[in-house]
Design an enzyme around this catalytic site. Structure first.
Site, PDB file in Angstrom:
ATOM      1  CE1 TYR A  64      41.412  73.477  -2.418  1.00 19.36           C
ATOM      2  CE2 TYR A  64      39.731  74.759  -3.568  1.00 19.36           C
ATOM      3  CZ  TYR A  64      40.075  73.836  -2.601  1.00 19.36           C
ATOM      4  OH  TYR A  64      39.116  73.257  -1.815  1.00 19.36           O
ATOM      5  CG  PHE A  92      31.349  47.028  -8.816  1.00 17.25           C
ATOM      6  CD1 PHE A  92      32.050  45.884  -9.131  1.00 17.25           C
ATOM      7  CD2 PHE A  92      31.956  47.977  -8.014  1.00 17.25           C
ATOM      8  CE1 PHE A  92      33.332  45.671  -8.645  1.00 17.25           C
ATOM      9  CE2 PHE A  92      33.244  47.780  -7.536  1.00 17.25           C
ATOM     10  CZ  PHE A  92      33.940  46.627  -7.856  1.00 17.25           C
ATOM     11  CB  THR A  93      31.146  45.337  -4.230  1.00 16.58           C
ATOM     12  OG1 THR A  93      32.267  45.973  -4.841  1.00 16.58           O
ATOM     13  CG2 THR A  93      31.223  43.838  -4.457  1.00 16.58           C
ATOM     14  CG  ASP A  98      30.326  51.634 -13.601  1.00 16.15           C
ATOM     15  OD1 ASP A  98      31.408  52.006 -14.093  1.00 16.15           O
ATOM     16  OD2 ASP A  98      30.242  51.068 -12.500  1.00 16.15           O
ATOM     17  CE  LYS A 120      37.601  47.877 -12.835  1.00 15.09           C
ATOM     18  NZ  LYS A 120      38.083  47.007 -11.763  1.00 15.09           N
ATOM     19  NE  ARG A 178      34.767  40.635  -6.094  1.00 14.67           N
ATOM     20  CZ  ARG A 178      34.846  41.919  -5.685  1.00 14.67           C
ATOM     21  NH1 ARG A 178      35.057  42.877  -6.555  1.00 14.67           N
ATOM     22  NH2 ARG A 178      34.705  42.240  -4.423  1.00 14.67           N
ATOM     23  CG  PHE A 207      34.616  42.261  -0.442  1.00 14.48           C
ATOM     24  CD1 PHE A 207      33.345  42.808  -0.483  1.00 14.48           C
ATOM     25  CD2 PHE A 207      35.634  42.900  -1.122  1.00 14.48           C
ATOM     26  CE1 PHE A 207      33.098  43.973  -1.208  1.00 14.48           C
ATOM     27  CE2 PHE A 207      35.403  44.051  -1.857  1.00 14.48           C
ATOM     28  CZ  PHE A 207      34.125  44.597  -1.885  1.00 14.48           C
TER      29      PHE A 207
HETATM   30  N1  F0G Z   1      32.274  50.345 -11.058  1.00 15.42           N
HETATM   31  C1  F0G Z   1      32.919  49.269 -11.526  1.00 15.42           C
HETATM   32  C2  F0G Z   1      32.349  48.517 -12.673  1.00 15.42           C
HETATM   33  C3  F0G Z   1      34.124  48.870 -10.946  1.00 15.42           C
HETATM   34  O1  F0G Z   1      34.738  47.791 -11.420  1.00 15.42           O
HETATM   35  C4  F0G Z   1      34.650  49.604  -9.869  1.00 15.42           C
HETATM   36  C5  F0G Z   1      35.875  49.180  -9.205  1.00 15.42           C
HETATM   37  C6  F0G Z   1      33.938  50.719  -9.409  1.00 15.42           C
HETATM   38  C7  F0G Z   1      32.763  51.068 -10.035  1.00 15.42           C
HETATM   39  C8  F0G Z   1      34.441  51.540  -8.247  1.00 15.42           C
HETATM   40  O2  F0G Z   1      35.549  52.270  -8.630  1.00 15.42           O
HETATM   41  O3  F0G Z   1      37.404  51.414  -7.166  1.00 15.42           O
HETATM   42  O4  F0G Z   1      37.600  53.606  -8.361  1.00 15.42           O
HETATM   43  O5  F0G Z   1      36.057  53.347  -6.447  1.00 15.42           O
HETATM   44  N2  F0G Z   1      36.392  48.048  -9.346  1.00 15.42           N
HETATM   45  C9  F0G Z   1      37.619  47.581  -8.721  1.00 15.42           C
HETATM   46  C10 F0G Z   1      37.804  46.105  -8.975  1.00 15.42           C
HETATM   47  C11 F0G Z   1      37.761  47.925  -7.279  1.00 15.42           C
HETATM   48  O6  F0G Z   1      38.762  45.553  -8.436  1.00 15.42           O
HETATM   49  O7  F0G Z   1      37.039  45.477  -9.712  1.00 15.42           O
HETATM   50  P1  F0G Z   1      36.711  52.670  -7.598  1.00 15.42           P
END
Ligand code: F0G
Length: 494
Positions: A92, A144-145, A235, A278, A401, A467
Site C-alpha cells: 500500500y 481535450f474533451t 499534457d 497512451k 470527433r 459522446f
Molecule cells: N489528454 C489527452 C491529450 C488525451 O488524449 C487523453 C485521453 C487524456 C488527456 C485523458 O486521459 O483517458 O487516461 O483519462 N485520450 C483518449 C483518446 C481517451 O481516446 O483520445 P485518460
C-alpha cells in the site's frame, strides 16, 4: 518549412527504404501473442449499431473486427513490460515498484516529484481543483474533451490559441499544434494575469488530428509563461509521437535523440501530466514537476481521489509496466510505429480522393466528415454518421470527433465543432498492413456510396461528455439502404 516534411530521404532516422520507392511502414518487432478477432456479417452489424444507438462507444468488442476507437489502454505491450509486471512489489505504501517508476519518469521526463493518478483525466481533476477557480481563463493550444470538462467543472473557461491555419484540414504546415504567441499575450493582457492560473500545451494535439507543436514554439510559450509568472502545464499523453515529429520536421533536432528531445520538451514545463494509457503502452497516469511547492500544493488530493502517494489508483503491475513503457517511449522504432502506419493510410486515402487531415499526425488517421458528407448539415452530426456508416460496412470501429463530442450552449443549441472528424486510431504495434489495407478498401467503397449516408439525431443525451453514453437514431432509413448496397456489391462477403 513549407515542404511536406516526412519523406524518409529528409529524415535523419535510420528508416528502411524500399526499392519500389513505396512508403511502407516496416515493423521493428515480431508478433508473439495474438488475440482472435471476429468479423460479424453486415446484417449483424446493422443490428449492433442500432442497439448501440449509433454510438461506436456502445458497441462491444464482440461486434467489432478492428477496434480503432482509441489508442488509450490498447497499445500492444512489449515482452519487457510483461516481464516487469511479474516483479510487482505489492504494498500500500512505499512500494519499490513506485520507486522504479519515479526513477523512470526522472530519467525520461527529467522531473523529480511524481504524483500518481489512475489515468489522465484523474490528473486533470487534481490539477484543476488546485489551480482553477470561477472566472479563470486557461489559454491552451487546443482543448481535450476531459480537460475542458474539468476546467468548466471548476468554473473556468478556456482560450484556444492555435494559429489560424491549424484548423485547415488539408495543409503542409508541419506544426499545426503550435500556439499563436501574439494571441497568448493578448489573452493574458485582456483577461488579467491574476485570472490566468495556468497555460496548457498539449503534445500531438488530439482533437485537431494528432498534430504536433515545435520545440521552438514551446520555448516561446514557456518564455511568455515565465515572464508573467504563470505555470506552464504540458499534457504529455502523446509526447512520444510529438517528439518524433520534432525530430522529423524541425531542423534543429534532426540529429538529436528522441530521449534528448523529450527531456528538452519537459524542461520547458513547470508541470507535466500524462495518461499513461497512451504514452507508455501501459495503464494509469501521473503528474510530475521539479518544484517542491507545486508538488506540496497537490499532494493532499492524491490520497483523497486516487489512493496513497505511492500507487495513486494503479496496480503495482501497471506501475511496473509504466516504468518500462516510459523508457521504451525514447526508442524511435517503438514510437514511430503509429505515425508510419497513419501516414501510409493517409497517403492511400488521398490517392482515392478521400478527404483526410494532413500532414498525417499521431494517434490516428482523421477523415474529414464535413467534405466526405457535404449533404449532411452539422446539426445532424456528419462525423457521427460517418463513424456509424463505416462500422456498418466494415466492422471497423472508429470514433466521432466532431459536434457530438462538443456540448450545448446555455440556450440548448449545439456548439458546432470546429472540425468534424472520423478518427481511426492506430494503437501502437497492434494492426498489420493487410488490416490497414482492408480499412483503405472499405473506406474507398464507402466514399463511392457516400450519397446514401444520412444524418443522426439524439434520442438520449447525457448532460456531460455526452459522446460517451449518448444514444442517437438515423434521421431516415439510410442504414438499411447502405446495407443493401453493400450486399449488392460484395455478395456474401463479410
Ligand atoms: N489528454 C489527452 C491529450 C488525451 O488524449 C487523453 C485521453 C487524456 C488527456 C485523458 O486521459 O483517458 O487516461 O483519462 N485520450 C483518449 C483518446 C481517451 O481516446 O483520445 P485518460
Amino acid at each position: 518549412m513549407s515542404q511536406f516534411p516526412d519523406s524518409p530521404k529528409q529524415s535523419a532516422s535510420p528508416a528502411v527504404r524500399f526499392f519500389s520507392g513505396e512508403n511502407i511502414p516496416l515493423e521493428m518487432h515480431k508478433v508473439r501473442v495474438v488475440q482472435k478477432l471476429n468479423l460479424p456479417p453486415v446484417e449483424e452489424r446493422l443490428a449492433a449499431i442500432r442497439r448501440a444507438g449509433f454510438n461506436t462507444f456502445l458497441l462491444t468488442t464482440r461486434e467489432v473486427y478492428l477496434d480503432m476507437l482509441t489508442d488509450s489502454g490498447t497499445n500492444a505491450m512489449s515482452d519487457m513490460q510483461m516481464g516487469a509486471m511479474m516483479q510487482a512489489d505489492d504494498a500500500y505504501a512505499g512500494s519499490q515498484s513506485f520507486e522504479r517508476m519515479r526513477l523512470a519518469i526522472e530519467e525520461v521526463f527529467g522531473k523529480r516529484f511524481v504524483l500518481p493518478a489512475h489515468q489522465g483525466r484523474a490528473a486533470e481533476n487534481i490539477i484543476c481543483r488546485t489551480y482553477v477557480k470561477p472566472g479563470d481563463l486557461l489559454p491552451m493550444n487546443y482543448h481535450f474533451t476531459t480537460t475542458l470538462a474539468h476546467i468548466e467543472l471548476n468554473g473556468g473557461k478556456i482560450a484556444e490559441l492555435l494559429h489560424d491555419e491549424a484548423l485547415q484540414i488539408s495543409s503542409s504546415n508541419p506544426f499545426k499544434g503550435n500556439m499563436d504567441i501574439a494571441k497568448l499575450r493578448h489573452a493574458i493582457t485582456t483577461h488579467g494575469v491574476q485570472n490566468v492560473p495556468l497555460i496548457r500545451m498539449e503534445a500531438s494535439t488530439n482533437l485537431i488530428g494528432g498534430q504536433p507543436f515545435s520545440l521552438a514554439n514551446l520555448r516561446e510559450v514557456a518564455a511568455v509563461a515565465k515572464e508573467h509568472n504563470i505555470p506552464l502545464v504540458l499534457d504529455a499523453s502523446l509526447i512520444g509521437e510529438n517528439a518524433w515529429f520534432i525530430k522529423q520536421r524541425e531542423p534543429e533536432f534532426q540529429q538529436a535523440s528522441v530521449a534528448d528531445i523529450l527531456r528538452e520538451m519537459c524542461a520547458q514545463a513547470d508541470i507535466v501530466y500524462f495518461s499513461s494509457r497512451k504514452v507508455s503502452s501501459s495503464r494509469g497516469g501521473a503528474i510530475c514537476t521539479n518544484w517542491p511547492e507545486i508538488f506540496e500544493k497537490m499532494k493532499a488530493l492524491i490520497p483523497l481521489f486516487e489512493g496513497f502517494l505511492t500507487y495513486g489508483g494503479m496496480s503495482m503491475r501497471e506501475i511496473e509496466a509504466m516504468a518500462v513503457g516510459l523508457r521504451e517511449t525514447t526508442d524511435e522504432t517503438v514510437i514511430n510505429q503509429s505515425p508510419m502506419f497513419i501516414r501510409y493510410l493517409v497517403e492511400r486515402l488521398q490517392a482515392h480522393g478521400i478527404p483526410v487531415v494532413t500532414p498525417a499526425g499521431g494517434l490516428g488517421c482523421h477523415v474529414d466528415a464535413m467534405s466526405f458528407l457535404p449533404h449532411i448539415p452539422q446539426k445532424e452530426y456528419p462525423a457521427g454518421a460517418l463513424a456509424a456508416a463505416f462500422y456498418l460496412i466494415s466492422g471497423v470501429r472508429g470514433m466521432e470527433r466532431g459536434t457530438i463530442s462538443s456540448t450545448r450552449d446555455q440556450h440548448g443549441h449545439d456548439i458546432l465543432a470546429d472540425v468534424e472528424l472520423l478518427r481511426l486510431a492506430f494503437p501502437r504495434r497492434v494492426f498489420t498492413l493487410s488490416q490497414t489495407k482492408y480499412v483503405e478498401d472499405r473506406l474507398h467503397w464507402l466514399h463511392t456510396q457516400r450519397q446514401l449516408i444520412g444524418g443522426l439525431r439524439f434520442v438520449e443525451e447525457p448532460p456531460v461528455l455526452r459522446f460517451f453514453m449518448g444514444r442517437l437514431e438515423a434521421v431516415s432509413d439510410w442504414p438499411e439502404k447502405l446495407m443493401q448496397a453493400f450486399r449488392r456489391d460484395f455478395g456474401d462477403s463479410l
